[in-house]
Motif scaffolding. Structure first.
Motif, PDB file in Angstrom:
ATOM      1  N   UNK A 287      45.611  74.952  73.811  1.00  0.00           N
ATOM      2  CA  UNK A 287      44.666  76.156  73.561  1.00  0.00           C
ATOM      3  C   UNK A 287      43.203  75.741  73.642  1.00  0.00           C
ATOM      4  N   UNK A 288      42.445  75.990  74.691  1.00  0.00           N
ATOM      5  CA  UNK A 288      41.174  75.750  74.728  1.00  0.00           C
ATOM      6  C   UNK A 288      40.688  75.847  76.394  1.00  0.00           C
ATOM      7  N   UNK A 289      39.368  75.365  76.308  1.00  0.00           N
ATOM      8  CA  UNK A 289      38.828  75.235  77.908  1.00  0.00           C
ATOM      9  C   UNK A 289      38.676  73.667  77.797  1.00  0.00           C
ATOM     10  N   UNK A 290      39.250  73.150  78.856  1.00  0.00           N
ATOM     11  CA  UNK A 290      39.306  71.770  79.202  1.00  0.00           C
ATOM     12  C   UNK A 290      39.611  71.308  80.300  1.00  0.00           C
ATOM     13  N   UNK A 291      39.294  69.964  81.000  1.00  0.00           N
ATOM     14  CA  UNK A 291      39.659  69.365  82.066  1.00  0.00           C
ATOM     15  C   UNK A 291      40.278  67.979  81.565  1.00  0.00           C
ATOM     16  N   UNK A 292      41.474  67.772  82.240  1.00  0.00           N
ATOM     17  CA  UNK A 292      42.100  66.257  81.910  1.00  0.00           C
ATOM     18  C   UNK A 292      42.293  65.619  83.055  1.00  0.00           C
ATOM     19  N   UNK A 293      42.598  64.112  83.013  1.00  0.00           N
ATOM     20  CA  UNK A 293      43.097  63.496  84.151  1.00  0.00           C
ATOM     21  C   UNK A 293      43.777  62.417  83.306  1.00  0.00           C
ATOM     22  N   UNK A 294      45.104  62.177  83.779  1.00  0.00           N
ATOM     23  CA  UNK A 294      45.815  61.200  82.816  1.00  0.00           C
ATOM     24  C   UNK A 294      46.541  60.190  84.121  1.00  0.00           C
TER      25      UNK A 294
END
Length: 644
Positions: free
Chosen positions: A119-126
């Motif tokens: 729950x949030x505003x985000x960007x991610x790369x794994x």
């Protein structure tokens, strides 16, 4: 803007990966205090950009066995809850942020299924070094776009298109359907951008890239209950409790709060919650001096006991900031609407977090639309969207009742076919071509308009401060799906009731849309709206230009007419430089369009802004592709002073 970027290229040497990452990050560092980091593994590199001193030094999160590397930008509002569930220890000094550490543990244990809990505003790369697999994702609302480009077994991603264009293997072939969508509707539809090769990740989605294969899947879609409760009292109480919880979470902590305030309802509700929690906040308003919207905003702020900084629109400034606006937004936002740029330098000194009122609750329709379209003449969802969404006929643009022109050049008409129905195509791609009419309309509004047009205001703010969008908190999105169409309509019954409950004094101040207090009843409010609509139609029928300077917050039509500097800039971009421009538009038609606007035969600022945006985009990203644009070449300090 802050965000993630990276590249997967299995055959690439480490030195080439390093050079690629350095070239990608260069156009992303918009101000001198930006900081960035990267983490390289065999065949892949990922990194992130942050605001630097405002949010701390960026670090990628790395698993103990060194197999997983995560680039995470943003925040999780349920981080503490997830930390307890996962048993994650607090990160040590010099490690990644707690949010990144928690996200890494969740993704390792649950895979992409963990995204449903974020729950949030985000960007991610794994990056999974064991499987040689990349996972890229963003938040539910897609308010922080992630752009992707693939060529064979190579994939690159970034928060801005311009970063991808630094790679020599990325084609700059124009996607004319993307350009057409922007000209017709004001934003690109679906996953399109202005380039064929570059796509945008849909809201609530993740992409997995492995062995040259890219798969995009949705992990969340808005789910509207087929038979929601019509009990207004229960819905109102549930809304107020949820909103209190959301705002208490998001405003907790030591921050310097800022709020763009208008005379409407959505930003007022944010202020009402902050006032009820006794949070300190600086409000700011942009508009025409003396306009009703700014007057109401000031009154709202003062009633709540807060300062209101008013920033008047200076039309001449728009002429000097057009290119900067197009550069920051990669051309996918009408540069006439980028007025918030003039506040950026001041915000850096007065606020660390800004709360934006972009909302999924502000629907396309009002109560009168629901009555007509649900009970009198039920339309198909596609027809309803065609009637509600801005859908300009570019091939036969109406200048006057009996005057129509084709805005496109003969050479562009072959690419931009008039029969192309981009809205219908978008509904099929998103899987929204079924269900109740209101659900289809609301999903389109939420998943197309909001992240592809309305979110660029917060994006511009994010170039200088952290931005939170409380209405897109998961708790609010879950609540929206339980509401009736009337409750989520432009009538805004739940928002107005919440303001009355949280800070009653703010509800007694008029609503800019109606001129009535928020406490006004349904029939009185609808009667006033109907009278205002009738007055506008009568003025249009009599070809009478209303005095807009005292009613509209920002009058883009008058901006062009009142500024010789802006007129000259627009004429230069649209007409004088036509031979070396995009050649998309018909030069003679543009002359007529601008002339009709200047002699007040019609108000065409919106389409003029879109045309200027496309031409400026073409100059910066296509025509000048072989050399660094002069906007990008400016030192960050010079850019800062230019904005100031």
């Amino acid at each position: 803007m802050p965000g993630i970027f990276g590249i997967v290229h299995p055959e690439s040497a480490p030195e080439l990966l390093q050079r690629s990452m350095q070239s990608m990050v260069a156009p992303l560092l918009h101000f001198p205090w930006y900081q960035w980091t990267e983490s390289r593994r065999t065949g892949a590199a990922i990194g992130l950009v942050r605001l630097g001193t405002l949010t701390g030094s960026p670090q990628c999160a790395v698993s103990e066995d060194n197999r997983y590397v995560l680039a995470f930008e943003g925040e999780l509002f349920n981080a503490h809850e997830l930390q307890k569930e996962l048993g994650v220890p607090a990160p040590r000094d010099g490690e990644a942020s707690p949010h990144a550490t928690i996200a890494l543990h969740a993704l390792r244990r649950r895979g992409a299924a963990a995204l449903e809990r974020f729950n949030g505003l985000f960007q991610l790369a794994l990056w999974d070094a064991g499987r040689k697999e990349l996972l890229v994702s963003g938040d539910r609302g897609g308010l922080r776009p992630i752009y992707l480009v693939q060529q064979g077994n190579k994939l690159a991603f970034a928060l801005e298109v311009k970063a991808l264009l630094t790679l020599p293997w990325v084609s700059r072939a124009v996607d004319y359907a993307g350009v057409l969508g922007f000209l017709r509707h004001g934003f690109c539809l679906g996953q399109r951008t202005f380039f064929h090769a570059v796509k945008v990740l849909p809201p609530g989605a993740f992409a997995v890239f492995r062995q040259g294969r890219l798969q995009v899947q949705r992990y969340w879609k808005m789910d509207f209950q087929p038979n929601p409760s019509h009990n207004e009292k229960e819905a109102s109480q549930r809304f107020i409790e949820t909103w209190r919880d959301v705002m208490h979470t998001q405003t907790d902590g030591e921050h310097r709060h800022g709020l763009p305030l208008s005379g409407g309802v959505d930003s007022r509700l944010i202020l009402a919650a902050m006032a009820a929690d006794k949070r300190e906040v600086l409000t700011f308003t942009i508009g025409n001096p003396g306009c009703k919207d700014a007057e109401i905003a000031k009154r709202v702020a003062e009633t709540a006991g807060y300062a209101n900084l008013f920033s008047p629109i200076v039309a001449g400034e728009a002429a000097t900031s057009l290119e900067r606006a197009v550069y920051l937004t990669d051309g996918m936002f009408n540069c006439f609407h980028a007025n918030v740029q003039r506040l950026l330098p001041g915000l850096a000194e007065t606020a660390s977090v800004v709360y934006d009122g972009i909302t999924p609750l502000d629907g396309l329709y009002g109560p009168e639309d629901l009555f007509w379209r649900q009970f009198v003449l039920p339309p198909k969802p596609l027809r309803w969207l065609h009637s509600e969404v801005d859908n300009k006929n570019i091939h036969a643009f109406t200048l006057a009742p009996r005057t129509r022109v084709n805005l496109l050049s003969p050479e562009a008409q072959a690419h931009l076919q008039p029969e192309c129905d981009l809205i219908a195509e978008s509904l099929k791609v998103l899987g929204h071509d079924n269900g109740s009419a209101t659900a289809v309309v609301d999903r389109f509004w939420l998943e197309e308009f909001k992240p592809r047009f309305a979110a660029f205001g917060p994006q511009l703010l994010r170039s200088i401060v952290d931005v939170r969008c409380p209405y897109f908190d998961n708790r609010m999105l879950d609540l929206v799906g339980t509401l009736t169409p009337l409750q989520r309509s432009s009538y805004k019954p739940l928002q107005r009731a919440a303001i009355s409950a949280l800070t009653p004094a703010l509800a007694r101040i008029p609503w800019e849309r109606t001129g009535l207090p928020l406490t006004a009843g349904f029939y009185r409010t609808q009667g006033r709206r109907a009278a205002n609509a009738l007055r506008r139609r009568l003025n249009a029928a009599l070809r009478r230009q209303p005095a807009t300077s005292d009613s509209r917050m920002i009058d883009y039509d008058e901006m062009i007419r009142n500024s010789l500097k802006l007129q000259k800039k627009v004429a230069t971009i649209m007409i004088e430089r036509w031979p070396e421009g995009s050649r998309v538009f018909n030069r003679n038609s543009l002359r007529l369009l601008l002339a009709e606007h200047m002699n007040r035969s019609g108000n065409f600022a919106e389409i003029i802004g879109r045309i200027v945006t496309v031409e400026t985009w073409h100059k910066l990203f296509v025509r000048d592709a072989t050399r660094l644009s002069r906007i990008a070449a400016k030192a960050p300090e010079q850019i800062y002073h230019m904005v100031a």
